[in-house]
Every structure is written in C-alpha cells, then in structure tokens.
Design an enzyme around this catalytic site. Structure first.
Site, short mmCIF file in Angstrom:
data_model
loop_
_atom_site.label_atom_id
_atom_site.label_comp_id
_atom_site.label_asym_id
_atom_site.label_seq_id
_atom_site.Cartn_x
_atom_site.Cartn_y
_atom_site.Cartn_z
N GLY A 61 0.83 -1.19 0.00
CA GLY A 61 0.00 0.00 0.00
C GLY A 61 0.87 1.24 0.00
O GLY A 61 2.08 1.16 0.15
N HIS A 62 0.23 2.36 -0.17
CA HIS A 62 0.93 3.65 -0.18
C HIS A 62 0.12 4.63 0.65
O HIS A 62 -1.02 4.37 1.02
CB HIS A 62 1.09 4.15 -1.62
CG HIS A 62 1.80 3.18 -2.49
ND1 HIS A 62 3.17 3.03 -2.45
CD2 HIS A 62 1.36 2.29 -3.40
CE1 HIS A 62 3.54 2.09 -3.32
NE2 HIS A 62 2.44 1.63 -3.90
N ASN A 65 -3.43 5.18 -0.31
CA ASN A 65 -4.31 4.04 -0.01
C ASN A 65 -4.78 4.09 1.44
O ASN A 65 -5.95 3.87 1.73
CB ASN A 65 -3.61 2.70 -0.24
CG ASN A 65 -3.15 2.51 -1.64
OD1 ASN A 65 -2.03 2.89 -1.96
ND2 ASN A 65 -3.99 1.93 -2.47
N ASP A 92 2.15 7.91 6.21
CA ASP A 92 3.48 7.31 6.34
C ASP A 92 4.24 7.86 7.54
O ASP A 92 4.67 7.10 8.40
CB ASP A 92 4.30 7.55 5.08
CG ASP A 92 3.86 6.68 3.91
OD1 ASP A 92 3.08 5.74 4.14
OD2 ASP A 92 4.28 6.95 2.79
#
Length: 143
Positions: A61-62, A65, A92
């Site tokens: 995922g990023h 997402n 993040d």
C-alpha cells in the site's frame, strides 16, 4: 545465508527492540518473527509497522491508499471542493513512523515496570481511522 541469518537473530535477541517495516511479515518467513525472538529474549520489544496491521490485508500500500481506506482523505481540503492528497506526511510519517515510535517509548516504559517485552502492531490504516473518529467527535477538521 544461514550464517548471516544466525547473526541477525543473535543481534536482535541481544537488542532492546526490533522494528519490522513491511506489508507482508518477512521476518516470520525467515524464522525471526516475534514468537521466536520473544522466546529467546522475553524483554524484547518487537514493533511491526505495516499498512493494514498484522491481521489485516497482506498487500502493499501507499500513503494515499491508507488515507482513503481510513476515510481521512475526505476530510482534507476546503469545504465544497474535492479533497486533495497531501504529501506522504499524514499516513506514512505521522501515522506510521510517529505512532510506532510513540508506542515503542510506551513499551520501554512499561518494560521497566513489568520486566517483559511485547509486540507492537502499528497499522497506518487503523491509526488514521482513530484520528478520523476523534476529529468527527470533536466536530473539527484536523488539517
């Protein structure tokens, strides 16, 4: 490879903590998962920083997402406009790294009292969902 793996296990068992950053638990596949290492060092703090959590999706995922799945993206931007995606600072860095680091500090504090380690499951999606529910409860936008 085997000698390098044994050396890695030795270093992790002798350390105060370990942080795994991956969407699929690679350390478990190598025989260095939390169960194995906590048997060797019960005071170890084993932190897993993942997108969906240890019991969640086993997929990559990023940041975007995680923001969408947590529902936090809909809160970013001006009212009556489409939401905009921020830099990878929200999920993040703030959601993953900062939350994980804070939990490690709390686990270190708890270890001084209970003399045992623990497994920390730092999920970027779950952390963002918590932010969203708290923000809705307080009736104001985070950003």
């Amino acid at each position: 490879f085997s000698q390098g793996l044994q050396w890695s296990v030795y270093l992790m068992v002798m350390s105060a903590g370990s942080i795994e950053i991956d969407s699929v638990p690679v350390m478990e596949k190598l025989g260095m998962g939390p169960e194995e290492l906590l048997k060797e060092n019960p005071r170890l703090i084993y932190s897993c920083l993942t997108g969906y959590g240890l019991s969640g999706a086993k997929a990559a995922g990023h940041d975007i997402n995680y923001l969408v799945m947590s529902g936090l993206l809909s809160m970013l931007g001006r009212s009556h406009e489409k939401p905009y995606a921020p830099l990878n600072l929200v999920a993040d860095f703030a959601g993953g790294g900062l939350t994980c680091a804070f939990r490690v500090v709390l686990a270190l504090l708890e270890r001084t009292k209970l003399c045992r380690g623990q497994v920390i499951d730092a999920s970027m999606v779950r952390t963002r969902s918590t932010w969203k529910s708290q923000s809705q409860h307080n009736q104001h936008v985070l950003w």
